[in-house]
Scaffold this motif. Structure first.
Motif, PDB file in Angstrom:
ATOM      1  N   UNK A  61      55.047  36.839  85.984  1.00 43.57           N
ATOM      2  CA  UNK A  61      56.387  36.718  85.405  1.00 43.57           C
ATOM      3  C   UNK A  61      57.364  37.649  86.109  1.00 43.57           C
ATOM      4  N   UNK A  62      56.962  38.893  86.329  1.00 39.24           N
ATOM      5  CA  UNK A  62      57.854  39.859  86.978  1.00 39.24           C
ATOM      6  C   UNK A  62      58.145  39.464  88.420  1.00 39.24           C
ATOM      7  N   UNK A  63      57.114  39.008  89.139  1.00 35.78           N
ATOM      8  CA  UNK A  63      57.346  38.567  90.516  1.00 35.78           C
ATOM      9  C   UNK A  63      58.310  37.377  90.535  1.00 35.78           C
ATOM     10  N   UNK A  64      58.169  36.470  89.580  1.00 31.60           N
ATOM     11  CA  UNK A  64      59.012  35.270  89.559  1.00 31.60           C
ATOM     12  C   UNK A  64      60.441  35.580  89.126  1.00 31.60           C
ATOM     13  N   UNK A  65      60.606  36.336  88.045  1.00 27.82           N
ATOM     14  CA  UNK A  65      61.924  36.483  87.442  1.00 27.82           C
ATOM     15  C   UNK A  65      62.632  37.788  87.768  1.00 27.82           C
ATOM     16  N   UNK A  66      61.910  38.779  88.261  1.00 27.61           N
ATOM     17  CA  UNK A  66      62.562  40.021  88.664  1.00 27.61           C
ATOM     18  C   UNK A  66      62.661  40.086  90.180  1.00 27.61           C
TER      19      UNK A  66
END
Length: 195
Positions: free
Chosen positions: A155-160
């Motif tokens: 999630x962090x790699x995708x959205x941050x």
């Protein structure tokens, strides 16, 4: 002279982030410029996704590069990648901005007087919206913490970080289908948690 097909098939030369940081630590301004040209646009995207204001995101990226320049000597390759270190500086600055709500700015007495007048005329509805926004942000962090580390990282790699599913699969050395499934399930879990 190579043909267009041959040019397209040439391997991309990998950017050496660690070498750049080492050169920055030695005072090499060109290394900082190279790093800026390589990553500033992506770092701006990271900062914007967190701060949600273009001007603020630009300030965050500027501050990040100042910090990268002044702290390059503290980078420790045993604790992670040089690129990850650069992104973590930007994310931390952006998250600190969001958490603090605003930056401190030097103001004149006249400006301070105007601000106090504006404060007394402050709209209570706006204050509630600001409170709700901060409460919502804190809740997102709590919900993210409930995810398994691999899924939270997706999630962090995708959205941050703004990575594609394929980039995440490569980073985590995980099949693309698994990454897509983790992101889909994690988003559903976050929606339910935030519900």
């Amino acid at each position: 002279m190579p043909t267009a097909e041959q040019t397209l098939s040439l391997p991309e030369i990998a950017f050496d982030y660690q070498r750049c940081l080492e050169a920055c630590a030695q005072g090499d301004r060109q290394a900082l410029r190279d790093l800026y040209h390589q990553e500033s646009a992506r770092l701006l995207g990271v900062a914007w996704r967190i701060a949600r204001e273009r001007a603020v995101a630009e300030d965050i990226v500027h501050d990040a590069f100042v910090r990268i320049w002044t702290r390059a000597g503290s980078f420790d390759p045993t604790r992670g990648s040089a690129r990850g270190w650069i992104y973590s500086i930007t994310r931390h600055l952006a998250l600190n901005f969001v958490r603090d709500g605003a930056r401190e700015v030097a103001i004149s007495e006249q400006d301070e007087s105007h601000l106090q007048d504006a404060h007394h005329a402050h709209d209570p509805e706006h204050a509630m919206h600001s409170f709700d926004l901060h409460a919502h942000s804190a809740r997102v962090y709590l919900c993210l913490e409930q995810l398994e580390p691999a899924r939270r990282n997706c999630i962090l790699h995708a959205y941050v970080d703004g990575c594609s599913h394929a980039e995440i699969a490569r980073k985590l050395d995980t099949p693309l289908g698994t990454v897509k499934a983790w992101i889909k399930r994690s988003l559903a879990a976050l929606r339910e948690c935030m519900g």
